[in-house]
Scaffold this motif. Sequence first.
Motif, PDB file in Angstrom:
ATOM      1  N   GLU A  62       0.983  -1.288  -0.087  1.00 55.53           N
ATOM      2  CA  GLU A  62       0.025   0.167   0.224  1.00 55.53           C
ATOM      3  C   GLU A  62       0.956   1.238   0.024  1.00 55.53           C
ATOM      4  OE1 GLU A  62      -2.916   2.211   3.137  1.00 55.53           O
ATOM      5  OE2 GLU A  62      -3.110   0.110   2.975  1.00 55.53           O
ATOM      6  N   LYS A  63       1.974   1.223   0.906  1.00 58.18           N
ATOM      7  CA  LYS A  63       2.771   2.428   0.688  1.00 58.18           C
ATOM      8  C   LYS A  63       3.622   2.849  -0.467  1.00 58.18           C
ATOM      9  CE  LYS A  63       3.866   2.313   5.934  1.00 58.18           C
ATOM     10  NZ  LYS A  63       4.443   1.993   6.839  1.00 58.18           N
ATOM     11  N   PHE A  64       3.884   1.523  -1.135  1.00 54.86           N
ATOM     12  CA  PHE A  64       4.607   1.724  -2.488  1.00 54.86           C
ATOM     13  C   PHE A  64       3.615   2.152  -3.415  1.00 54.86           C
ATOM     14  CE2 PHE A  64       8.302  -0.925  -0.783  1.00 54.86           C
ATOM     15  CZ  PHE A  64       9.107   0.016  -0.980  1.00 54.86           C
ATOM     16  N   SER A  65       2.557   1.742  -3.500  1.00 50.23           N
ATOM     17  CA  SER A  65       1.305   2.263  -4.494  1.00 50.23           C
ATOM     18  C   SER A  65       1.219   3.697  -4.322  1.00 50.23           C
ATOM     19  CB  SER A  65       0.157   1.414  -4.369  1.00 50.23           C
ATOM     20  OG  SER A  65      -1.103   1.773  -4.966  1.00 50.23           O
ATOM     21  N   ARG A  66       0.902   3.998  -3.026  1.00 52.52           N
ATOM     22  CA  ARG A  66       0.683   5.431  -2.708  1.00 52.52           C
ATOM     23  C   ARG A  66       1.951   6.311  -3.150  1.00 52.52           C
ATOM     24  NH1 ARG A  66      -0.314   6.184   3.067  1.00 52.52           N
ATOM     25  NH2 ARG A  66      -0.038   3.711   3.274  1.00 52.52           N
ATOM     26  N   THR A  67       3.119   5.877  -2.925  1.00 58.26           N
ATOM     27  CA  THR A  67       4.336   6.472  -3.276  1.00 58.26           C
ATOM     28  C   THR A  67       4.457   6.665  -4.709  1.00 58.26           C
ATOM     29  OG1 THR A  67       5.531   5.823  -1.246  1.00 58.26           O
ATOM     30  CG2 THR A  67       6.745   6.662  -3.530  1.00 58.26           C
ATOM     31  N   LYS A  68       4.196   5.651  -5.385  1.00 57.82           N
ATOM     32  CA  LYS A  68       4.025   5.631  -6.962  1.00 57.82           C
ATOM     33  C   LYS A  68       3.066   6.617  -7.662  1.00 57.82           C
ATOM     34  CE  LYS A  68       3.034   2.208 -11.009  1.00 57.82           C
ATOM     35  NZ  LYS A  68       2.234   1.041 -11.088  1.00 57.82           N
ATOM     36  N   ASP A  69       1.686   6.644  -6.932  1.00 58.53           N
ATOM     37  CA  ASP A  69       0.925   7.694  -7.436  1.00 58.53           C
ATOM     38  C   ASP A  69       1.289   8.910  -7.188  1.00 58.53           C
ATOM     39  OD1 ASP A  69      -0.738   5.506  -8.055  1.00 58.53           O
ATOM     40  OD2 ASP A  69      -1.972   5.494  -6.449  1.00 58.53           O
ATOM     41  N   ASP A  70       1.942   9.121  -5.910  1.00 55.69           N
ATOM     42  CA  ASP A  70       2.313  10.439  -5.532  1.00 55.69           C
ATOM     43  C   ASP A  70       3.414  10.879  -6.752  1.00 55.69           C
ATOM     44  OD1 ASP A  70       0.666  10.599  -3.633  1.00 55.69           O
ATOM     45  OD2 ASP A  70       2.272  10.231  -2.064  1.00 55.69           O
ATOM     46  N   LEU A  71       4.415  10.161  -7.087  1.00 54.13           N
ATOM     47  CA  LEU A  71       5.553  10.261  -7.933  1.00 54.13           C
ATOM     48  C   LEU A  71       4.772  10.667  -9.270  1.00 54.13           C
ATOM     49  CD1 LEU A  71       8.464  10.541  -8.619  1.00 54.13           C
ATOM     50  CD2 LEU A  71       8.498   8.170  -9.350  1.00 54.13           C
ATOM     51  N   LYS A  72       3.869   9.869  -9.665  1.00 53.43           N
ATOM     52  CA  LYS A  72       3.127   9.929 -11.049  1.00 53.43           C
ATOM     53  C   LYS A  72       2.579  11.460 -11.062  1.00 53.43           C
ATOM     54  CE  LYS A  72      -0.188   8.050 -14.013  1.00 53.43           C
ATOM     55  NZ  LYS A  72      -1.246   7.055 -14.418  1.00 53.43           N
ATOM     56  N   GLU A  73       1.843  11.965  -9.908  1.00 51.69           N
ATOM     57  CA  GLU A  73       1.282  13.107  -9.820  1.00 51.69           C
ATOM     58  C   GLU A  73       2.450  14.450 -10.060  1.00 51.69           C
ATOM     59  OE1 GLU A  73      -1.581  15.612  -6.901  1.00 51.69           O
ATOM     60  OE2 GLU A  73      -1.535  13.524  -6.884  1.00 51.69           O
ATOM     61  N   THR A  74       3.397  13.977  -9.416  1.00 52.01           N
ATOM     62  CA  THR A  74       4.277  15.257  -9.254  1.00 52.01           C
ATOM     63  C   THR A  74       5.132  15.163 -10.769  1.00 52.01           C
ATOM     64  OG1 THR A  74       5.036  14.639  -6.828  1.00 52.01           O
ATOM     65  CG2 THR A  74       6.730  15.653  -8.251  1.00 52.01           C
ATOM     66  N   VAL A  75       5.353  14.176 -11.366  1.00 55.18           N
ATOM     67  CA  VAL A  75       5.904  14.233 -12.871  1.00 55.18           C
ATOM     68  C   VAL A  75       4.789  15.027 -13.686  1.00 55.18           C
ATOM     69  CG1 VAL A  75       6.514  12.873 -14.690  1.00 55.18           C
ATOM     70  CG2 VAL A  75       7.465  12.421 -12.565  1.00 55.18           C
ATOM     71  N   GLU A  76       3.553  14.833 -13.391  1.00 56.13           N
ATOM     72  CA  GLU A  76       2.519  15.284 -14.467  1.00 56.13           C
ATOM     73  C   GLU A  76       2.431  16.610 -14.117  1.00 56.13           C
ATOM     74  OE1 GLU A  76      -0.974  13.080 -13.551  1.00 56.13           O
ATOM     75  OE2 GLU A  76      -0.459  11.333 -15.102  1.00 56.13           O
ATOM     76  N   ASN A  77       2.572  17.182 -12.788  1.00 57.52           N
ATOM     77  CA  ASN A  77       2.850  18.349 -12.398  1.00 57.52           C
ATOM     78  C   ASN A  77       3.770  19.221 -13.015  1.00 57.52           C
ATOM     79  OD1 ASN A  77       0.059  18.382 -10.922  1.00 57.52           O
ATOM     80  ND2 ASN A  77       1.176  18.152  -9.087  1.00 57.52           N
ATOM     81  N   LEU A  78       4.850  18.521 -12.966  1.00 58.11           N
ATOM     82  CA  LEU A  78       6.173  19.119 -13.280  1.00 58.11           C
ATOM     83  C   LEU A  78       6.121  19.505 -15.056  1.00 58.11           C
ATOM     84  CD1 LEU A  78       9.266  20.155 -12.979  1.00 58.11           C
ATOM     85  CD2 LEU A  78       9.771  17.620 -13.109  1.00 58.11           C
ATOM     86  N   LEU A  79       5.467  18.480 -15.497  1.00 60.41           N
ATOM     87  CA  LEU A  79       5.304  18.459 -16.944  1.00 60.41           C
ATOM     88  C   LEU A  79       4.521  19.732 -17.334  1.00 60.41           C
ATOM     89  CD1 LEU A  79       5.403  14.942 -18.042  1.00 60.41           C
ATOM     90  CD2 LEU A  79       7.328  16.349 -18.486  1.00 60.41           C
ATOM     91  N   SER A  80       3.397  19.556 -16.642  1.00 59.16           N
ATOM     92  CA  SER A  80       2.514  20.758 -16.839  1.00 59.16           C
ATOM     93  C   SER A  80       3.097  22.354 -16.734  1.00 59.16           C
ATOM     94  CB  SER A  80       1.290  20.616 -16.015  1.00 59.16           C
ATOM     95  OG  SER A  80       0.457  21.789 -16.146  1.00 59.16           O
ATOM     96  N   ASN A  81       3.872  22.354 -15.516  1.00 61.63           N
ATOM     97  CA  ASN A  81       4.477  23.509 -15.217  1.00 61.63           C
ATOM     98  C   ASN A  81       5.424  23.897 -16.162  1.00 61.63           C
ATOM     99  OD1 ASN A  81       3.030  23.958 -13.070  1.00 61.63           O
ATOM    100  ND2 ASN A  81       4.516  23.256 -11.653  1.00 61.63           N
ATOM    101  N   THR A  82       6.104  22.785 -16.482  1.00 61.94           N
ATOM    102  CA  THR A  82       7.189  23.042 -17.736  1.00 61.94           C
ATOM    103  C   THR A  82       6.502  23.581 -19.145  1.00 61.94           C
ATOM    104  OG1 THR A  82       8.568  21.353 -16.649  1.00 61.94           O
ATOM    105  CG2 THR A  82       9.091  22.035 -19.053  1.00 61.94           C
ATOM    106  N   SER A  83       5.663  23.015 -19.371  1.00 59.55           N
ATOM    107  CA  SER A  83       4.769  23.419 -20.716  1.00 59.55           C
ATOM    108  C   SER A  83       4.416  24.871 -20.605  1.00 59.55           C
ATOM    109  CB  SER A  83       3.684  22.456 -20.836  1.00 59.55           C
ATOM    110  OG  SER A  83       2.850  22.842 -21.916  1.00 59.55           O
ATOM    111  N   TYR A  84       3.893  25.391 -19.287  1.00 62.34           N
ATOM    112  CA  TYR A  84       3.526  26.870 -19.230  1.00 62.34           C
ATOM    113  C   TYR A  84       4.769  27.508 -19.501  1.00 62.34           C
ATOM    114  CZ  TYR A  84      -1.095  25.441 -17.788  1.00 62.34           C
ATOM    115  OH  TYR A  84      -2.384  25.199 -17.764  1.00 62.34           O
ATOM    116  N   LYS A  85       5.619  27.110 -18.767  1.00 61.41           N
ATOM    117  CA  LYS A  85       7.052  27.928 -18.736  1.00 61.41           C
ATOM    118  C   LYS A  85       7.701  28.031 -20.192  1.00 61.41           C
ATOM    119  CE  LYS A  85       7.532  29.224 -14.735  1.00 61.41           C
ATOM    120  NZ  LYS A  85       7.400  30.583 -14.423  1.00 61.41           N
ATOM    121  N   ALA A  86       7.464  27.005 -21.113  1.00 60.14           N
ATOM    122  CA  ALA A  86       7.991  27.004 -22.525  1.00 60.14           C
ATOM    123  C   ALA A  86       6.933  27.854 -23.211  1.00 60.14           C
ATOM    124  CB  ALA A  86       7.644  25.467 -22.943  1.00 60.14           C
TER     125      ALA A  86
END
Length: 109
Positions: A62-86
């Motif tokens: 369960e902890k690894f699943s939550r960590t995986k989901d958190d990482l995925k969300e963080t990467v998606e947010n980073l890509l979105s922010n990068t897209s806005y900056k670009a």
Amino acid sequence: MSSKTSSSVIALLAGAAIGAGLGILFAPDKGSRTREKIKDGLDDLKNQAQDKWETLEEDTKEKFSRTKDDLKETVENLLSNTSYKAEEAINFLEEKLAELKRENAKLQK
């Protein structure tokens, strides 16, 4: 295995061993009955350890699943922010290019 969990398992094993030893010393019985009691005690201990292991395994998954989901969300947010900056950089460069074209057109007259 976490320190707390391993300490619990060790305490459980030690308690079972001490309990079995004291049971044999203070409640003598026929050898076959004593062996039966020890076997039953070890079976109970095995079942308790297995239950503890399964609980630990489920918690870890369960902890690894939550960590995986958190990482995925963080990467998606980073890509979105990068897209806005670009997009901001592209807009800035387009404005500068338009400005240079206007200045160049004035020089060509």
